[in-house]
Write a protein that holds these residues in place. Sequence first.
Motif, PDB file in Angstrom:
ATOM      1  N   SER A 106       7.368  -2.480  -3.500  1.00 31.00           N
ATOM      2  CA  SER A 106       7.924  -2.618  -5.006  1.00 31.00           C
ATOM      3  C   SER A 106       8.996  -1.398  -5.451  1.00 31.00           C
ATOM      4  CB  SER A 106       6.744  -2.231  -6.228  1.00 31.00           C
ATOM      5  OG  SER A 106       5.819  -3.226  -5.680  1.00 31.00           O
ATOM      6  N   ILE A 107       9.669  -1.781  -6.211  1.00 33.28           N
ATOM      7  CA  ILE A 107      10.629  -0.812  -6.949  1.00 33.28           C
ATOM      8  C   ILE A 107      10.548  -0.810  -8.446  1.00 33.28           C
ATOM      9  CG2 ILE A 107      13.130  -0.062  -7.408  1.00 33.28           C
ATOM     10  CD1 ILE A 107      13.785  -1.940  -5.055  1.00 33.28           C
ATOM     11  N   LYS A 108       9.823   0.054  -8.764  1.00 28.04           N
ATOM     12  CA  LYS A 108       9.311   0.345 -10.140  1.00 28.04           C
ATOM     13  C   LYS A 108      10.402   1.126 -11.214  1.00 28.04           C
ATOM     14  CE  LYS A 108       5.362   2.756 -12.455  1.00 28.04           C
ATOM     15  NZ  LYS A 108       6.273   3.535 -13.347  1.00 28.04           N
ATOM     16  N   SER A 109      10.196   0.394 -12.320  1.00 20.33           N
ATOM     17  CA  SER A 109      11.258   0.785 -13.507  1.00 20.33           C
ATOM     18  C   SER A 109      10.593   2.175 -13.841  1.00 20.33           C
ATOM     19  CB  SER A 109      11.340  -0.195 -14.524  1.00 20.33           C
ATOM     20  OG  SER A 109      10.170   0.051 -15.201  1.00 20.33           O
ATOM     21  N   PRO A 110      11.344   2.793 -14.797  1.00 26.71           N
ATOM     22  CA  PRO A 110      10.820   3.812 -15.753  1.00 26.71           C
ATOM     23  C   PRO A 110       9.687   3.533 -16.662  1.00 26.71           C
ATOM     24  CG  PRO A 110      13.082   4.077 -15.496  1.00 26.71           C
ATOM     25  CD  PRO A 110      12.696   2.692 -15.024  1.00 26.71           C
ATOM     26  N   ASN A 111       9.170   4.234 -17.093  1.00 24.54           N
ATOM     27  CA  ASN A 111       7.976   3.766 -18.404  1.00 24.54           C
ATOM     28  C   ASN A 111       8.661   3.686 -19.512  1.00 24.54           C
ATOM     29  OD1 ASN A 111       5.716   3.719 -16.619  1.00 24.54           O
ATOM     30  ND2 ASN A 111       5.246   5.901 -17.049  1.00 24.54           N
ATOM     31  N   TYR A 112       8.556   2.689 -20.295  1.00 21.85           N
ATOM     32  CA  TYR A 112       9.336   2.423 -21.515  1.00 21.85           C
ATOM     33  C   TYR A 112       8.472   2.806 -22.904  1.00 21.85           C
ATOM     34  CZ  TYR A 112      12.559  -0.020 -18.135  1.00 21.85           C
ATOM     35  OH  TYR A 112      13.081  -0.398 -17.421  1.00 21.85           O
ATOM     36  N   ASN A 113       7.056   2.104 -22.717  1.00 27.26           N
ATOM     37  CA  ASN A 113       6.268   2.184 -24.028  1.00 27.26           C
ATOM     38  C   ASN A 113       7.193   1.899 -25.131  1.00 27.26           C
ATOM     39  OD1 ASN A 113       4.138   3.111 -22.388  1.00 27.26           O
ATOM     40  ND2 ASN A 113       5.294   5.109 -22.130  1.00 27.26           N
ATOM     41  N   TYR A 142       3.804  -4.729 -16.728  1.00 24.97           N
ATOM     42  CA  TYR A 142       2.662  -3.850 -17.161  1.00 24.97           C
ATOM     43  C   TYR A 142       2.582  -3.840 -18.576  1.00 24.97           C
ATOM     44  CZ  TYR A 142      -1.566  -1.134 -16.840  1.00 24.97           C
ATOM     45  OH  TYR A 142      -2.903  -0.410 -17.084  1.00 24.97           O
ATOM     46  N   LEU A 143       1.867  -4.409 -19.179  1.00 28.88           N
ATOM     47  CA  LEU A 143       1.653  -4.413 -20.690  1.00 28.88           C
ATOM     48  C   LEU A 143       0.506  -3.787 -21.201  1.00 28.88           C
ATOM     49  CD1 LEU A 143       3.304  -8.141 -21.801  1.00 28.88           C
ATOM     50  CD2 LEU A 143       4.287  -6.026 -22.454  1.00 28.88           C
TER      51      LEU A 143
END
Length: 232
Positions: A106-113, A142-143
């Motif tokens: 995987s290539i994961k995005s930053p956390n947005y929240n 991921y929610l």
Amino acid sequence: TNAFEINDETGDVIKITGNEPANLVVNSDFSDGISSWAGYYNASLSIEDNALKVIKSAANNISRFRQPKELNISTEDLFYFSIDIKSSHSLSYFQLDAYDSNTSKSIKSPNYNVIPTDFTTFSHIGNFASNFTTTHLGISVYLHSEINTSYLVDNIRVYNASQMKLKGIKNDDGVPFTNLTNEEIKSQLDIWVENGFPTVVEKLISKSDNLFNGKFNTLSSLDSENLVANSD
């Protein structure tokens, strides 16, 4: 990338080429329903309001969906990926998943929240950590929500930005992608994804060009009336 040729009003042949790279996933706007897509983990798929509806059917954590795709990936490949997402729950992150026959990477995005109550575009750029050949490409989201809650996804885009470098693509300021940082490439692609990709217009053949490097003689009015000798 799409290209076509036209004749303008002067008779010149003009080639028009679109700079949008190939999207590595098909049915990315779900105009064909859920065709090609399947839930992989914690994701029951359907269509709602012309978008993909994902129900978290097994747990309250990440949900994953994917489609078949054979692709040779190297650590040098730079991938830009984005989705439009709508949810009443907080989005933590999303990621691009690539599966081989045994595992996924995987290539994961930053956390947005953040809570994207209307369709909002999120994007990221990065490299996979190893070389491998895929069987599937997919997206994970991921929610912060409970089991049986849902969210909507539209307009999934996955571009190999390294191919754009090889083609000599430049940003809006005329700087080649090869001279930009990953974040600068991402910023430019964000703009093009939102506003549309630019086109390149080339003149291939001009009516005024002499393609045979010879001399054209103008016919007299009489010559133009009878071009066959001894016609009578």
